[in-house]
Design an enzyme around this catalytic site. Sequence first.
Site, PDB file in Angstrom:
ATOM      1  N   HIS A 125       0.853  -1.199   0.000  1.00  9.49           N
ATOM      2  CA  HIS A 125       0.000   0.000   0.000  1.00  9.49           C
ATOM      3  C   HIS A 125       0.886   1.246   0.000  1.00  9.49           C
ATOM      4  CE1 HIS A 125      -2.977   2.981   1.065  1.00  9.49           C
ATOM      5  NE2 HIS A 125      -3.930   2.093   0.810  1.00  9.49           N
TER       6      HIS A 125
ATOM      7  N   GLU B 274      -3.936   1.564  -7.398  1.00  7.52           N
ATOM      8  CA  GLU B 274      -4.385   2.711  -6.613  1.00  7.52           C
ATOM      9  C   GLU B 274      -3.486   3.911  -6.902  1.00  7.52           C
ATOM     10  OE1 GLU B 274      -6.550   1.514  -2.813  1.00  7.52           O
ATOM     11  OE2 GLU B 274      -4.444   1.223  -2.380  1.00  7.52           O
TER      12      GLU B 274
HETATM   13  C1  PEP Z   1      -7.020   3.077   0.219  1.00 12.16           C
HETATM   14  O1  PEP Z   1      -6.498   3.564   1.207  1.00 12.16           O
HETATM   15  O2  PEP Z   1      -6.662   1.969  -0.183  1.00 12.16           O
HETATM   16  C2  PEP Z   1      -8.058   3.838  -0.466  1.00 12.16           C
HETATM   17  C3  PEP Z   1      -8.441   3.452  -1.646  1.00 12.16           C
HETATM   18  O3  PEP Z   1      -8.568   4.919   0.207  1.00 12.16           O
HETATM   19  P1  PEP Z   1      -9.768   5.885  -0.285  1.00 12.16           P
HETATM   20  O4  PEP Z   1     -10.872   5.009  -0.796  1.00 12.16           O
HETATM   21  O5  PEP Z   1     -10.155   6.627   0.943  1.00 12.16           O
HETATM   22  O6  PEP Z   1      -9.217   6.755  -1.355  1.00 12.16           O
END
Ligand code: PEP
Length: 252
Positions: free
Chosen positions: A94, A168
Site C-alpha cells: 500500500h 491505486e
Molecule cells: C485506500 O487507502 O486503499 C483507499 C483506496 O482509500 P480511499 O478510498 O479513501 O481513497
Amino acid sequence: MIVANWKMHGDKQSMAAWIEEVSNSINLKNINPCIFCPPTCYLEYAIRLINENGYHIEIGSQILNYCFEGESLTGGISSTMLKDLSVEYVLVGHSEQRNFLKENNNVISKKIEKALNDELSVIYCIGEDIDTKNKNETYLFLSKQLDVLGRLQSKHEDKLRSITVAYEPIWAIGSGLNAEKKYIEKTHEFIKNYINDDLGWSNLDIYPPVLYGGSVNLTNCEEIISSTAVDGLLIGGASLNSETFSKIYNLS
Ligand code: PEP
C-alpha cells in the site's frame, strides 16, 4: 472482490455494528468476495464475530512485516501469525506503507513470498504519484512495481493464483478525486498486458484480477466497476459507513 480498508479507524463497538449491518445488507447471491481489513489489533475480534455468526465476510490484514535473516522487529506481525488467526488475505505494498514506512520493492517482494508460503492470498497494491503521472511515466513506474511479481514466478509458480493486483493511483487515495473511467480502463489494460506478456503469466494460464482503489464512493462506483478491465474495488474512506459500503458492494 470488494475490499473495505479501514486503515487506522474504528473501535470494537463500531466494528461490531458494521460487521452485523454489512452482513445483513449485502446480497449473498453476489459472488464477489466481501473482504474486511480492520486495524490489526482488532483482527481476532472481527474474526470471532464473523465466525460465531456465520457471516459472509472474509478477513484481510492491512499489515504484514518481514525481517531479513538475523534481524528482529519489535511490534512485527508475521505471515505465520496471520495464518494462525485464520486471516485469508493480506494487503502488501500500500502506498501509505511504501511512503511512511519506507518500504522498497525488495522488502515487498519478500513479504509476498512469505505470505504465499503461508497460503495467504495477497492483494498487491501499486500506483503512481502525481509527478509521475504528470511526466507521463506512469507505465514505466507501474512496470517496475509489477516486476516484483516477476521475481516470484520461478520459485512460486503454483501459488501465483493467490495474487490480486490493486491499482491505486496515489493522487486519488483519500483525495476525493478518483481517476476517470477511461484512465482507469487504459491503466488496467496496461497492467494486465504487462503481466500476461512481459511477465509471461499467460503462458502459465494465470490472469490475476485487478482492482481499482482511490476515492471510490457511492456516486462513482457503478461507472468504475462497469469497465470490463476492473475486477473489483479497494475502498478506504467510503468503507467506514456500513450502509455506503453495502450499497457499493451490491452495485458491483
Ligand atoms: C485506500 O487507502 O486503499 C483507499 C483506496 O482509500 P480511499 O478510498 O479513501 O481513497
